[in-house]
Design an enzyme around this catalytic site. Sequence first.
Site, PDB file in Angstrom:
ATOM      1  N   GLN A 265       0.829  -1.210   0.000  1.00 26.38           N
ATOM      2  CA  GLN A 265       0.000   0.000   0.000  1.00 26.38           C
ATOM      3  C   GLN A 265       0.857   1.250   0.000  1.00 26.38           C
ATOM      4  OE1 GLN A 265      -3.454  -0.086  -0.392  1.00 26.38           O
ATOM      5  NE2 GLN A 265      -2.696  -2.131  -0.849  1.00 26.38           N
ATOM      6  N   HIS A 334      -8.699  -1.582   3.225  1.00 29.53           N
ATOM      7  CA  HIS A 334      -8.271  -2.980   3.153  1.00 29.53           C
ATOM      8  C   HIS A 334      -7.968  -3.465   4.570  1.00 29.53           C
ATOM      9  CE1 HIS A 334      -6.748  -1.140  -0.696  1.00 29.53           C
ATOM     10  NE2 HIS A 334      -7.448  -2.150  -1.192  1.00 29.53           N
ATOM     11  N   HIS A 426     -53.888  16.870  -2.645  1.00 32.74           N
ATOM     12  CA  HIS A 426     -53.478  15.481  -2.463  1.00 32.74           C
ATOM     13  C   HIS A 426     -54.678  14.651  -1.982  1.00 32.74           C
ATOM     14  CE1 HIS A 426     -49.373  16.968  -2.725  1.00 32.74           C
ATOM     15  NE2 HIS A 426     -48.894  15.734  -2.620  1.00 32.74           N
TER      16      HIS A 426
END
Length: 435
Positions: A265, A334, A426
Amino acid sequence: MSQAIKLRQLNAQAEGFDRELDQLLAWEGVSSQEVQSSVDSIIAQVRSGGDAAVLELTQKFDRHPASHFEELEVSQEQLREAFESLPAARRQALEAAAKRVTAYHEKQKQGSWEYTEADGTRLGQQVKPLDRVGVYVPGGKAAYPSSVLMNALPAKVAGVEEIIMVAPAPGGELNPLVLGAAWLAGVTRVFALGGAQAVAALAYGTETVPAVDKIVGPGNIFVATAKRAVFGKVGIDMIAGPSEILVVSDGQTDPDWIAMDLFSQAEHDEDAQSLLVSWDEKHLQAVEASIRKLLPEMDRAEIIRTSLQERGALIQVEDEKQALELINRIAPEHLELSVADPDAWLPGIRHAGAIFMGRYTAEAVGDYCAGPNHVLPTSGTARFSSPLGVYDFQKRSSLIFCSPEGASELGQIAGELADGEALTAHAQSARYRVR
């Protein structure tokens, strides 16, 4: 002669550990006002100037010798030739990796579904692929054909029809392995573009570069900042920080193996982060000795040294329980579980991008060919984010069909709730269908 490396050593039992760890983990790589201002200017230029602006910016930042925009597009014939020019062993490895990545992501495909209620009302979800996506492949300090596979193949599996790839070509040079990977992955069009100008071209389109629905793939601080800026106009996968690894070791793994996993890494760039956690003090010392022994042999030794000194650490914890607490606090991109029984750890792990289980599972195989995606949440975002996958290239539409009976029942419920919100239209709309 290489200078000696100075490794940070932390003890989770020591006073001030929490503060030290917070400082070590802190990453504000996309918060620079100077970078933001530069990116905003580049995006504005691309939006107003199209191909001409992108060409000028590419000549400036990538020193690309192209005099016409058409020279920035790589043809399918060039992609095929690049693939066929690769050494046989490299080509076969690329094909094997593509096959494994495709097979894994096939398992992620989501289908449409629906169910019918007793009165005939049907509810469900329709799943469709995105029409067109943009894939950014970095090309600064290294070439990443693996990024091509990991970003393009899930899109292909999802059913995306057009995949537009951009990759910077410093000095006009593109890596044949990257181009070969694009051919193998079935990328539709490839442009030798990088930086914020490439992101802007994908988001807004130019005379030549088609506007996409979503942009995926990692990049430098300018790319990350540009992706954040265009989010909303297009979708993005994530704002990725530097690569990172957290290795938890029980002390029984070869210290040379652990050291090399940390190097894997750290060699990405100076901001990458490599952390080792163990409750075995002698093992931490052995890994430190391996780091000092092996580092001079590395091709990217100076990058690794800077990364380990600035953002790396060897962390001693009291026991497995405290190691597990640290995993969930750090939420690593990771996570290597270099322990005797990694399965026993899984129920307690809530936050990690990818989990590499057992002594023989190097994180590096996940970067290239294991199958799962290597585009992962960084900088603690595994608390709420997941690896890139087929689901990132699909969208879902809700399906609602009301039978006359269902419309009557639902209309009464909706009307009552709409009255409570004082939304009379509505309520009326729903009640018109009440029998």
